[in-house]
Scaffold this active site. Structure first.
Site, PDB file in Angstrom:
ATOM      1  N   ASP A   1       0.871  -1.152   0.053  1.00 12.97           N
ATOM      2  CA  ASP A   1      -0.011   0.109  -0.079  1.00 12.97           C
ATOM      3  C   ASP A   1       0.909   1.135  -0.037  1.00 12.97           C
ATOM      4  OD1 ASP A   1      -2.450   1.566   0.256  1.00 12.97           O
ATOM      5  OD2 ASP A   1      -1.865   1.662   2.381  1.00 12.97           O
TER       6      ASP A   1
ATOM      7  N   ASP B   1      -0.180   5.361   0.746  1.00 10.88           N
ATOM      8  CA  ASP B   1      -0.383   6.203   1.956  1.00 10.88           C
ATOM      9  C   ASP B   1      -0.266   5.685   3.162  1.00 10.88           C
ATOM     10  OD1 ASP B   1      -1.141   8.801   0.385  1.00 10.88           O
ATOM     11  OD2 ASP B   1      -2.452   7.128  -0.688  1.00 10.88           O
TER      12      ASP B   1
END
Length: 323
Positions: A53, A55
């Site tokens: 991922d 952010d």
């Protein structure tokens, strides 16, 4: 008359409660493990493909998280495959590629999956016919649909023209719309929700959501509503459940697997959200690694009963354990 020592009783109950909480804490500790150097070496040797991922894992806002870039570089130098998988529908793959390269993360466009792209690919796989009503950004969701050759309508402001709900009963609908696609839409409004719900009254109209993340990651007192908040309004008005193409559902991994022939047992998913990243890993048969540099903390593991294989304060913990 029997007198009960209430302070003694309360003390006993508090002791029991504390023991219960401590027992739960101990159980969670046994089920998941803080990543140490030995674990890291064993883990990396058992994984060929690393999914990250973005952010809250690689960067926070406009700044890379210390140690994240160095970790990705080390993994690449070891011959590992690295993929960037994000629920963010506000950017295209090309925009993510530019950000990765600007901040020193080695990447190629086919190593990046964002939900605007995944939604377009899903519709192509379904051999979709018709037009898509988009609640989302023109610059990302619109562009990915255009690149896929799929006609659409909807992005941009659709402002409130009246405060009387009945004034909207004569709203014109596009008869070619056979799909409602909801992503992050900074222009969400009453007319947009009305149109999305009305299109979904059609029996065969597809309902797709990019993700159900309730809020955007931030370390400030401000709560930024995420796509899940916007998607909820359409779910309520239509009384229908969407197909989710982002994490934690498997669509994103299936597209990545098709592109790169991945073996899920040789994959590790690293994220900062239990309900999207870690559940995604479990649904797809991957190993899971939670970093506490973003949305969720260790106490959330206890509260939610979602257990990653490993966790650490940040991605740099993994990088510092590598030669």
């Amino acid at each position: 008359m029997l007198r009960i020592n209430t302070s003694f009783t309360a003390g006993v109950l508090n002791s029991i409660r504390k023991k219960g909480v401590n027992n739960l804490y101990t159980q969670v500790r046994k089920m998941t493990k803080y990543l140490d150097k030995d674990d890291a070496m064993v883990l990396v040797s058992s994984v060929d493909n690393f999914l990250f991922d973005c952010d809250g894992v690689l960067w926070e806002g406009k700044h890379p998280i210390p140690g994240s870039r160095e970790t990705i570089v080390k993994l690449k130098e070891m011959g590992k495959q690295v993929y960037y998988v994000t629920n963010n529908s506000s950017k295209t793959r090309a925009e993510y590629l530019k950000r990765c390269r600007d901040w020193g993360f080695p990447a190629e466009e086919d190593e990046i999956l964002c939900t605007a792209y995944v939604a377009a690919e899903y519709l192509k796989m379904k051999q979709f016919k018709g037009k898509v009503y988009v609640m989302g950004k023109e610059e990302s969701m619109g562009k990915e649909l255009r690149d896929a050759g799929i006609p659409y309508t909807g992005p941009g402001p659709d402002l409130l023209g009246s405060v009387e709900a009945t004034d909207y009963l004569n709203t014109e609908l596009d008869p070619e719309v056979n799909c409602v696609l909801v992503g992050f839409d900074p222009h969400i409004s009453f007319p947009k929700i009305l149109k999305a719900g009305s299109y979904l009254k059609k029996k065969d109209c597809l309902f797709i959501g990019t993700n159900e993340d309730p809020c955007l990651p931030t370390n400030t007192p401000i709560k930024l509503p995420g796509t899940g908040t916007m998607l909820a309004t359409v779910k309520v008005v239509s009384d229908k459940d969407p197909i989710i193409v982002g994490k934690p559902e498997v669509c994103m991994f299936e597209i990545l697997q098709k592109l790169h022939n991945l073996d899920p047992s040789r994959c590790l998913m690293t994220g900062d959200r239990l309900e999207s990243d870690i559940v995604f890993a479990k649904k797809c048969g991957m190993k899971s690694f939670l970093v506490l540099s973003g949305n969720d903390c260790f106490d959330d593991i206890k509260k939610r009963g979602i257990t990653p294989d490993f966790y650490a304060d940040c991605l740099g913990v993994l990088g510092n354990s590598l030669p």
